[in-house]
Design an enzyme around this catalytic site. Structure first.
Site, short mmCIF file in Angstrom:
data_model
loop_
_atom_site.label_atom_id
_atom_site.label_comp_id
_atom_site.label_asym_id
_atom_site.label_seq_id
_atom_site.Cartn_x
_atom_site.Cartn_y
_atom_site.Cartn_z
CG HIS A 143 1.22 -3.58 -3.95
ND1 HIS A 143 0.70 -4.72 -4.55
CD2 HIS A 143 0.90 -3.68 -2.63
CE1 HIS A 143 0.10 -5.46 -3.63
NE2 HIS A 143 0.22 -4.86 -2.45
CD GLN A 223 -1.67 2.04 1.20
OE1 GLN A 223 -2.16 2.72 2.11
NE2 GLN A 223 -1.69 0.72 1.23
#
Ligand code: PLP
Length: 426
Positions: A143, A223
């Site tokens: 990310h 996540q």
């Protein structure tokens, strides 16, 4: 048997997870969308939890109750409410420690979100421990939050950034990883689970190899921490980061786990109140970790909300949540196979319930728009992971991400809506 079928077989078909009961805890899930005068809306099918999860009543109520009954600033007051507020806020530090199986609360630093935690490590640990010519090893599936802070540091002090490649199925190239652990690499900073591919990386093996060569290891758990149990001691992480709003908690709070010996040797990240033990114009003495990293009035209300969120998922059981989501994932992967021209990015054997896909001849934004008309909320775009999009040669994808409240019926709605989109453009 496919790996997803194996997971399903291992879980059994009658796992005691009552998703309809769970859904009742989430007020927003019973709303409809696109209501118009004279026309009923569509039931909301929320498949965007990887961007941000919805909040259960338990979290909403805890924050409301705190504001109505217990709110005051923390750490500085001798009065009743300030102490009460401090206790409630600090209790979340214990809960976060237990949630990650950290040895104690002193390992838990609160930040504004995951992004701030990366910036904290880069600017505090990075500036104190890295010099020009050193390298940080990240992966091709990071990310932006685990890319850009290192680029800022690179431009400030001249470190290099190296990247572990991603294989075609969305797995990390572990052979390349081992080869990339050269002497210049001081920090390995890799995601535990990809927000685009769903890939769950072999964290324990990543840490073992890195530690064998004396490197510090950071995991992005933004996540992984919401899709299954995390044990920072079993993994042997030096740093582990997650963000509250994806764990069914509020925005405005993130968690940085750090090994205590490492945190103790890190300089402050920001200066201000609450992070000092004494201040004069000549000299300031900083508090011990983790408090020295928490300058200013902290996210008190959000902290209380995060505590309630951790209580909530813990009560359901992270194992049970994982099993439920794996059933949804297996079902969705099976059903999406029927859609002509649909390509799933990320088919690694260990995968969280996140499905990024493209459909031949249809722009992801059009997919997103048509799904939305059917009440299905998915995310379209680059998912804050532009280098990964380039790796797979796509400009964007649609992404359906599942949470603890999604159902098999919602998977069906998704698949039917994707098929309808195809015939609309066909
Ligand atoms: C969402 C996300 C982040 C950033 O979280 P913020 O709350 O926006 O700071 C970082 N990494 C991954 C894998 C994410 O999914």
């Amino acid at each position: 048997m496919s790996s997803h079928a194996a997971v399903r077989a291992a879980i059994g078909d009658n796992a005691p997870y009552d998703v309809m009961r769970v859904r009742q805890d989430f007020p927003i899930l019973s709303r409809t969308v696109h209501d118009k005068p004279g026309r009923a809306g569509k039931p909301l099918v929320y498949l965007d939890s990887a961007a941000s999860a919805q909040k259960p009543r338990q979290v909403i109520d805890a924050m409301k109750r705190f504001l109505e009954e217990d709110y005051a600033n923390v750490h500085r007051g001798v009065h009743f409410l300030s102490q009460r507020s401090t206790d409630l806020y600090e209790a979340t530090r214990d809960k976060a420690a237990a949630f990650l199986n950290a040895p104690s609360r002193e390992h838990i630093v609160f930040t504004r979100n995951a992004t701030e935690a990366f910036n904290l490590v880069a600017q505090s640990w990075g500036r104190a421990n890295l010099k020009a010519g050193d390298a940080v090893l990240i992966s091709g599936m990071e990310h932006h939050a685990n890319i850009v802070p290192w680029q800022l540091l690179r431009d400030q002090i001249g470190i290099a950034l190296k990247v572990v490649p991603v294989l075609d199925d969305g797995s990390l190239d572990m052979d390349a990883y081992a080869d990339l652990l050269t002497d210049d690499v001081k920090l390995v900073a890799i995601t535990h689970a990809s927000n685009v591919l769903g890939t769950i990386n072999p964290a324990k093996e990543i840490a073992r190899l890195a530690h064998a060569r004396g490197k510090t290891v950071l995991f992005d758990g933004s996540q992984a921490a919401v899709h299954g149990p995390v044990d920072v001691r079993a993994i042997d992480a030096d740093f582990y980061i997650f963000t509250g709003h994806k764990l069914y908690g509020p925005t405005g709070i993130g968690v940085l786990y750090g090994r205590k010996e490492i945190l103790d040797r890190m300089p402050p990240y920001q200066g201000g109140g609450d992070m000092i033990s004494s201040v004069s114009f000549e000299e300031t003495v900083y508090r011990e970790a983790p408090y020295r990293f928490e300058a200013g009035t902290p996210p008190i209300i959000e902290g209380v909300g995060l505590g309630a969120a951790i209580d909530y998922v813990t009560a359901l059981g992270m194992d049970a949540i994982h099993a439920h989501e794996q059933r949804l994932l297996a079902h969705a992967m099976d059903r999406l196979k029927d859609v002509d021209g649909l390509r799933v990015l990320g088919t690694a054997p260990a995968k969280a319930a996140i499905i990024s896909f493209t459909v031949e001849g249809i722009h992801p934004h059009d997919i997103g728009t048509l799904l939305d008309r059917a009440g299905v909320a998915v995310r379209v775009g680059r998912h804050c992971a532009e280098p990964l999009m380039d790796r797979f040669g796509v400009g964007a994808t649609a992404r359906a991400s599942f949470g603890l409240y999604n159902t098999e019926a919602e998977v069906e709605t998704l698949v039917e809506a994707v098929k309808a989109t195809k015939s609309f453009f066909g």
